[in-house]
Design a protein around this motif. Structure first.
Motif, PDB file in Angstrom:
ATOM      1  N   UNK A  60       0.810  -1.227   0.000  1.00 36.59           N
ATOM      2  CA  UNK A  60       0.000   0.000   0.000  1.00 36.59           C
ATOM      3  C   UNK A  60       0.838   1.269   0.000  1.00 36.59           C
ATOM      4  N   UNK A  61       2.071   1.209   0.499  1.00 37.88           N
ATOM      5  CA  UNK A  61       2.908   2.410   0.554  1.00 37.88           C
ATOM      6  C   UNK A  61       3.319   2.865  -0.840  1.00 37.88           C
ATOM      7  N   UNK A  62       3.656   1.918  -1.703  1.00 40.22           N
ATOM      8  CA  UNK A  62       4.099   2.254  -3.062  1.00 40.22           C
ATOM      9  C   UNK A  62       3.014   2.038  -4.103  1.00 40.22           C
ATOM     10  N   UNK A  63       1.922   1.373  -3.710  1.00 48.04           N
ATOM     11  CA  UNK A  63       0.846   1.124  -4.654  1.00 48.04           C
ATOM     12  C   UNK A  63       1.172   0.054  -5.671  1.00 48.04           C
ATOM     13  N   UNK A  64       2.011  -0.915  -5.289  1.00 50.15           N
ATOM     14  CA  UNK A  64       2.373  -1.997  -6.192  1.00 50.15           C
ATOM     15  C   UNK A  64       1.702  -3.302  -5.787  1.00 50.15           C
ATOM     16  N   UNK A  65       1.313  -4.098  -6.788  1.00 50.50           N
ATOM     17  CA  UNK A  65       0.841  -5.460  -6.572  1.00 50.50           C
ATOM     18  C   UNK A  65       1.869  -6.388  -7.207  1.00 50.50           C
ATOM     19  N   UNK A  66       2.471  -7.264  -6.402  1.00 56.69           N
ATOM     20  CA  UNK A  66       3.475  -8.202  -6.880  1.00 56.69           C
ATOM     21  C   UNK A  66       2.831  -9.577  -7.039  1.00 56.69           C
ATOM     22  N   UNK A  67       3.018 -10.196  -8.214  1.00 56.66           N
ATOM     23  CA  UNK A  67       2.410 -11.492  -8.510  1.00 56.66           C
ATOM     24  C   UNK A  67       3.498 -12.447  -8.996  1.00 56.66           C
ATOM     25  N   UNK A  68       3.684 -13.578  -8.306  1.00 61.20           N
ATOM     26  CA  UNK A  68       4.718 -14.532  -8.699  1.00 61.20           C
ATOM     27  C   UNK A  68       4.102 -15.708  -9.449  1.00 61.20           C
ATOM     28  N   UNK A  69       4.664 -16.003 -10.623  1.00 57.22           N
ATOM     29  CA  UNK A  69       4.227 -17.136 -11.423  1.00 57.22           C
ATOM     30  C   UNK A  69       5.437 -17.997 -11.750  1.00 57.22           C
ATOM     31  N   UNK A  70       5.299 -19.305 -11.517  1.00 56.93           N
ATOM     32  CA  UNK A  70       6.440 -20.201 -11.675  1.00 56.93           C
ATOM     33  C   UNK A  70       6.438 -20.998 -12.949  1.00 56.93           C
ATOM     34  N   UNK A  71       5.398 -20.846 -13.778  1.00 57.01           N
ATOM     35  CA  UNK A  71       5.346 -21.577 -15.038  1.00 57.01           C
ATOM     36  C   UNK A  71       6.316 -21.001 -16.056  1.00 57.01           C
ATOM     37  N   UNK A  72       6.686 -21.804 -17.040  1.00 54.62           N
ATOM     38  CA  UNK A  72       7.624 -21.328 -18.051  1.00 54.62           C
ATOM     39  C   UNK A  72       8.968 -20.998 -17.438  1.00 54.62           C
ATOM     40  N   UNK A  73       9.483 -19.809 -17.733  1.00 57.16           N
ATOM     41  CA  UNK A  73      10.774 -19.400 -17.189  1.00 57.16           C
ATOM     42  C   UNK A  73      10.667 -18.816 -15.788  1.00 57.16           C
ATOM     43  N   UNK A  74       9.452 -18.478 -15.356  1.00 58.36           N
ATOM     44  CA  UNK A  74       9.255 -17.850 -14.052  1.00 58.36           C
ATOM     45  C   UNK A  74       9.273 -16.335 -14.173  1.00 58.36           C
ATOM     46  N   UNK A  99       9.541 -22.366 -11.526  1.00 54.63           N
ATOM     47  CA  UNK A  99       9.217 -22.907 -10.211  1.00 54.63           C
ATOM     48  C   UNK A  99       9.134 -21.863  -9.116  1.00 54.63           C
ATOM     49  N   UNK A 100       9.522 -20.615  -9.413  1.00 53.77           N
ATOM     50  CA  UNK A 100       9.460 -19.550  -8.403  1.00 53.77           C
ATOM     51  C   UNK A 100       8.027 -19.014  -8.338  1.00 53.77           C
ATOM     52  N   UNK A 127      11.615  -8.368  -2.533  1.00 52.56           N
ATOM     53  CA  UNK A 127      10.723  -9.508  -2.710  1.00 52.56           C
ATOM     54  C   UNK A 127      11.557 -10.781  -2.669  1.00 52.56           C
ATOM     55  N   UNK A 128      11.044 -11.792  -1.978  1.00 55.23           N
ATOM     56  CA  UNK A 128      11.773 -13.049  -1.776  1.00 55.23           C
ATOM     57  C   UNK A 128      10.978 -14.208  -2.389  1.00 55.23           C
ATOM     58  N   UNK A 129      11.671 -15.042  -3.183  1.00 55.32           N
ATOM     59  CA  UNK A 129      11.009 -16.149  -3.875  1.00 55.32           C
ATOM     60  C   UNK A 129      11.808 -17.441  -3.680  1.00 55.32           C
ATOM     61  N   UNK A 130      11.230 -18.462  -3.028  1.00 59.79           N
ATOM     62  CA  UNK A 130      11.925 -19.743  -2.902  1.00 59.79           C
ATOM     63  C   UNK A 130      11.892 -20.506  -4.218  1.00 59.79           C
ATOM     64  N   UNK A 131      13.000 -21.188  -4.539  1.00 60.74           N
ATOM     65  CA  UNK A 131      13.076 -21.878  -5.819  1.00 60.74           C
ATOM     66  C   UNK A 131      14.249 -22.855  -5.795  1.00 60.74           C
TER      67      UNK A 131
END
Length: 345
Positions: free
Chosen positions: A258-272, A296-297, A309-313
């Motif tokens: 909410x501070x920056x107004x960003x929505x982060x969406x992680x998708x692991x299909x394809x290259x990620x 896979x991320x 942003x942190x993504x396990x992979x």
């Protein structure tokens, strides 16, 4: 008048160029990869911004990292079938959902010692903490319901009726409601946060297999990552989809800043891909950037202090040849490659 109009267009054009340049200068990228020993699987990851810790469920244990240095500060061992972690700093406790076949493990945030284990429904997947009700909610997929745990007593305070479907991610608005994706039914439920009775059932037309979720509590907007390849923005009062944006395949997490107004969406299909959308207004969203991650991320956590942003992979090897017993084999994890990607500016 003509010259004035041209001058206005020039000023507007310059402003747009400067805005684009500023956005490019602040582009997100993978800045670090933190290795974590062990070759077991992973699921959701949780950043405790205030406590400066990152909780990484890793098959049979939760690995706890320092958010600032990336160093391992401890582990919660003796677990299995781990999914996610919710943090209730007011009472100094954390809560881990696990398919064993279905429990919430309560642990001390300072010592990481296990305090108790509460049997809930089978296969509790999504888990969140709602400070307004001082409750942890788990979405118990195997039992098709939600369980609420009082974080002060560590006991079950409510269980929803049978929801007759695959419960997935959930979010609380802080005003007495919990929202829940029903993945196999393509619907969004609005429940009373105290009784867990269903108040509304809304179809999500065009949103196939609704999965990840977060919420803008100020504007009443629910963000849903759809496995059909789109981000859906839903009005929390009416259930109406008011905006959509395309995303990659294999979404399993998203978070709103909410501070920056960003929505982060992680998708692991394809290259990620980590897609970053800007909230231009409560009803308008634009793509700011697609950050290439790794195949896979699919899950992520946001540090609201630094914006990292942190993504396990893990690296994956080609899937083995199909057999009669396993006609659709999955790609194999390369031993020794499990890690956490760090994305920043």
């Amino acid at each position: 008048m003509g010259k004035l109009f041209v001058r206005i267009l020039s000023v507007v054009g310059l402003a747009c160029v400067l805005a684009i340049s500023a956005r490019a200068a602040d582009a997100y990228r993978v800045v670090k990869r933190i290795p974590i020993p062990g070759d077991t699987g992973w699921d959701y990851i949780t950043a405790d911004t205030e406590g400066r810790r990152l909780y990484v469920p890793h098959g049979i244990e939760v690995v706890v990292l320092d958010l600032d240095s990336g160093a391992t500060v401890g582990k919660i061992t003796g677990q299995k079938g781990l999914h996610g972690v919710a943090v209730a700093r007011e009472v100094g406790r954390g809560f881990i959902s696990a398919t064993d076949p279905g429990s919430i493990t309560i642990f001390d945030l300072k010592t990481l010692a296990v305090i108790d284990k509460v049997r809930v429904g089978d296969d509790p997947n999504g888990i969140i903490y709602d400070p307004s009700t001082k409750s942890v909610f788990s979405a118990d997929r195997g039992s098709k319901h939600i369980t609420a745990i009082d974080v002060t007593t560590g006991t079950i305070s409510a269980t929803s009726p049978d929801l007759d479907g695959r419960t997935e991610h959930l979010a609380a608005d802080g005003a007495g409601h919990v929202f829940l994706n029903m993945q196999d039914r393509g619907t969004l439920l609005k429940l009373d946060a105290k009784s867990l009775k269903v108040m509304e059932t809304w179809p999500l037309a065009g949103c196939g297999q609704p999965s990840s979720m977060d919420i803008d509590r100020v504007h009443g907007r629910v963000f849903i990552g759809c496995r059909s390849g789109e981000l859906a923005v839903v009005d929390a009062a009416s259930g109406k989809i008011i905006a959509t944006q395309p995303i990659g395949q294999g979404v399993d997490a998203l978070e709103f800043d909410p501070a920056k107004g960003f929505v982060f969406v992680s998708t692991g299909g394809g290259e990620g891909v980590l897609s970053v959308f800007h909230q231009d207004g409560p009803d308008k969203y634009s793509l700011a950037q697609n950050v290439k991650t790794l195949a896979g991320a699919r899950t992520m956590a946001l540090d609201h202090k630094t914006g990292m942003v942190y993504l396990p992979v893990a690296d994956v090897a080609p899937a083995p040849a199909p057999t009669t017993d396993n006609p659709r084999p999955r790609p194999r994890m390369v031993p020794g490659t499990f890690s956490v990607l760090v994305v920043g500016q």
